[in-house]
Motif scaffolding. Structure first.
Motif, PDB file in Angstrom:
ATOM      1  N   ASP A  92       0.853  -1.180   0.000  1.00 41.30           N
ATOM      2  CA  ASP A  92       0.000   0.000   0.000  1.00 41.30           C
ATOM      3  C   ASP A  92       0.897   1.241   0.000  1.00 41.30           C
ATOM      4  N   LYS A  93       0.943   1.933  -1.137  1.00 44.46           N
ATOM      5  CA  LYS A  93       1.848   3.082  -1.273  1.00 44.46           C
ATOM      6  C   LYS A  93       1.404   4.265  -0.415  1.00 44.46           C
ATOM      7  N   GLU A  94       0.114   4.314  -0.052  1.00 43.88           N
ATOM      8  CA  GLU A  94      -0.392   5.456   0.704  1.00 43.88           C
ATOM      9  C   GLU A  94      -0.254   5.276   2.210  1.00 43.88           C
ATOM     10  N   TYR A  95      -0.665   4.094   2.710  1.00 45.24           N
ATOM     11  CA  TYR A  95      -0.704   3.885   4.157  1.00 45.24           C
ATOM     12  C   TYR A  95       0.363   2.915   4.669  1.00 45.24           C
ATOM     13  N   GLY A  96       1.037   2.232   3.764  1.00 46.38           N
ATOM     14  CA  GLY A  96       2.007   1.233   4.177  1.00 46.38           C
ATOM     15  C   GLY A  96       1.363  -0.118   4.416  1.00 46.38           C
ATOM     16  N   GLY A  97       2.194  -1.126   4.654  1.00 46.38           N
ATOM     17  CA  GLY A  97       1.681  -2.484   4.825  1.00 46.38           C
ATOM     18  C   GLY A  97       1.345  -3.123   3.497  1.00 46.38           C
ATOM     19  N   LEU A 109      -8.293  -5.373  -3.623  1.00 48.94           N
ATOM     20  CA  LEU A 109      -9.602  -5.997  -3.442  1.00 48.94           C
ATOM     21  C   LEU A 109      -9.997  -5.934  -1.974  1.00 48.94           C
ATOM     22  N   ASP A 110      -9.333  -6.701  -1.140  1.00 47.41           N
ATOM     23  CA  ASP A 110      -9.547  -6.611   0.305  1.00 47.41           C
ATOM     24  C   ASP A 110      -8.344  -5.856   0.871  1.00 47.41           C
ATOM     25  N   THR A 111      -8.591  -4.649   1.371  1.00 48.10           N
ATOM     26  CA  THR A 111      -7.482  -3.764   1.735  1.00 48.10           C
ATOM     27  C   THR A 111      -7.146  -3.789   3.224  1.00 48.10           C
ATOM     28  N   LYS A 112      -7.752  -4.691   3.985  1.00 49.41           N
ATOM     29  CA  LYS A 112      -7.422  -4.765   5.416  1.00 49.41           C
ATOM     30  C   LYS A 112      -5.944  -5.116   5.599  1.00 49.41           C
ATOM     31  N   LYS A 113      -5.424  -4.796   6.770  1.00 49.27           N
ATOM     32  CA  LYS A 113      -4.034  -5.077   7.086  1.00 49.27           C
ATOM     33  C   LYS A 113      -3.979  -6.202   8.121  1.00 49.27           C
ATOM     34  N   GLN A 114      -3.767  -7.419   7.633  1.00 53.42           N
ATOM     35  CA  GLN A 114      -3.633  -8.591   8.488  1.00 53.42           C
ATOM     36  C   GLN A 114      -2.140  -8.783   8.749  1.00 53.42           C
ATOM     37  N   CYS A 164      -5.844  -4.710  11.332  1.00 53.50           N
ATOM     38  CA  CYS A 164      -6.344  -3.342  11.340  1.00 53.50           C
ATOM     39  C   CYS A 164      -7.073  -3.084  10.017  1.00 53.50           C
ATOM     40  N   THR A 165      -7.740  -1.938   9.957  1.00 58.51           N
ATOM     41  CA  THR A 165      -8.257  -1.478   8.676  1.00 58.51           C
ATOM     42  C   THR A 165      -7.095  -1.037   7.789  1.00 58.51           C
ATOM     43  N   ARG A 166      -7.413  -0.672   6.573  1.00 66.74           N
ATOM     44  CA  ARG A 166      -6.367  -0.204   5.669  1.00 66.74           C
ATOM     45  C   ARG A 166      -5.608   0.978   6.276  1.00 66.74           C
TER      46      ARG A 166
END
Length: 405
Positions: A92-97, A109-114, A164-166
């Protein structure tokens, strides 16, 4: 040749001709990039299936490790393909992870951060850096390490949360999969954070990147303590599976035999890479205790069942591919480091079970599992979100690289 030498040669043949050949010939997506997301249990390709972060990170790890050990340029090409796709589409270039999944075109597609998935991205990227010396790729791994430390680490109670969320906010459903209980902490996620942190520290040491060693070393040291002091059940020596934030055990009395035997050698590996004699002295008796606890899942033919719920009496006695692979490595680890010849016999018997019951000699790769009655499981995937060239490739590479006692 003795039995171990024969097993090592057989494993190299299976690694190259059965496992990696399958992924090279059948899973490379030459139209949309990266690798396809799924081949089902009947061998049918689903070219428009979603592409999971775990699958892609594990592909990256497998081909990077195979290249490091065997030097085959075809494996480097596949590893580089996986690395490029992971960096381009999953980070994720915007939020990391990393995103949990992208669609077949590579769109989020699924942008959650597991954090389990972020851990595997570190595992794959750090192995690529080990194999190639690529410092830019190592920097990506370190960025993801910092994401976990910033957003997952629990500064009040210690340990790491699940998801967490994205945007790194709280998320209601923290489960890794539909099969898991919804708790903020789990043994499984911690297991697959200690694993990449071990590899990251090993990579930093090998490449002599001293400026990042101290923080990763401190994290790894803490994770070892979490396993020995929080996750390990001191009464049963099994690993408990789910926890509240304050480490209160949840979801009942569950035993996962595959995770027990896998943890026994991964925890040992972490202590060995850390290189602290006091930590190793603390860990090694526990390594043997956890392995012994996993014996409960062994069958006479050398195979190991999946898990059991002691509260309900339900036993999942399917014979999963990944459990068998970890079963071999776990017992071989005891043979190598503790001269346990009975453990070697267990590893050899499970390898024989794998050869006769789990490997798909006709179509490549391994079947997901066999049922207790011996029938083949064709409902679950041959390759997919959770069925990756990781447990089985790693088993082969671990045995190939390990010395005899």
């Amino acid at each position: 040749m003795n039995k171990v030498s024969v097993m090592k040669q057989e494993m190299q043949d299976v690694l190259e001709q059965n496992i990696l050949r399958f992924w090279l010939d059948k899973m490379v997506d030459r139209e949309h990039g990266g690798f396809y997301g799924r081949i089902d249990g009947h061998g049918i390709l689903h070219p428009e299936a979603e592409k999971g972060a775990i699958l892609n990170a594990r592909i990256l790890w497998a081909f990077s490790a195979a290249y490091r050990v065997l030097g085959n340029q075809e494996y480097l090409k596949a590893a580089t393909r996986a690395k490029d796709y992971l960096i381009e589409h999953f980070i994720d270039k915007e939020y990391g992870g990393v995103y949990w999944s992208v669609d077949y075109l590579g769109r989020p597609l699924d942008t959650k951060k597991q954090f389990y998935a972020i851990g595997f991205a570190i595992y794959g990227l750090s192995e690529y850096a080990r194999a190639t010396g690529d410092r830019e790729v190592l920097d990506y791994a370190l960025q993801l390490y910092n994401c976990i430390e910033e957003h997952a680490f629990d500064r009040e109670y210690n340990g790491y949360i699940e998801a967490c969320t994205r945007e790194w906010g709280q998320i209601a459903d923290m489960r890794l999969s539909e099969l898991d209980a919804n708790y903020p902490k789990s043994q499984n996620t911690h297991l697959h954070i200690i694993e990449p942190y071990t590899n990251l520290l090993r990579c930093l040491k090998e490449l002599r990147v001293q400026e990042s060693c101290d923080s990763v070393e401190a994290s790894l040291r803490n994770l070892i303590d979490i396993f020995t002091d929080k996750i390990l059940n001191p009464e049963t020596h099994h690993l408990d599976l789910f926890f509240e934030m304050d480490w209160t055990r949840g979801a009942g009395r569950l035993e996962s035999y595959g995770h027990d035997i896998e943890c026994s050698w991964l925890m040992h590996e972490a202590a060995l890479v850390l290189g602290d004699a006091k930590v190793l002295a603390k860990v090694e008796p526990i390594v043997r205790e956890v392995a012994k606890a996993s014996e409960k899942g062994l069958r006479p033919d050398g195979s190991m069942i999946h898990e059991a719920n002691l509260d309900t009496g339900h036993v999942d006695d399917d014979l999963h591919w990944w459990v068998q692979a970890e079963n071999v490595v776990g017992w071989y680890n005891l043979y190598q480091h503790f001269c346990d010849t009975e453990a070697l016999d267990r590893a050899l018997r499970c390898w024989n079970y794998i050869k006769t019951q789990i490997i798909d000699w006709d179509n490549g790769e391994w079947h997901w599992s066999r049922h207790p009655d011996g029938t083949l499981n064709t409902v679950d995937d041959k390759a997919g979100f959770w069925k990756c060239p990781y447990h089985n490739s790693r088993m082969c590479l671990e045995i190939m690289e390990r010395s005899e006692s």
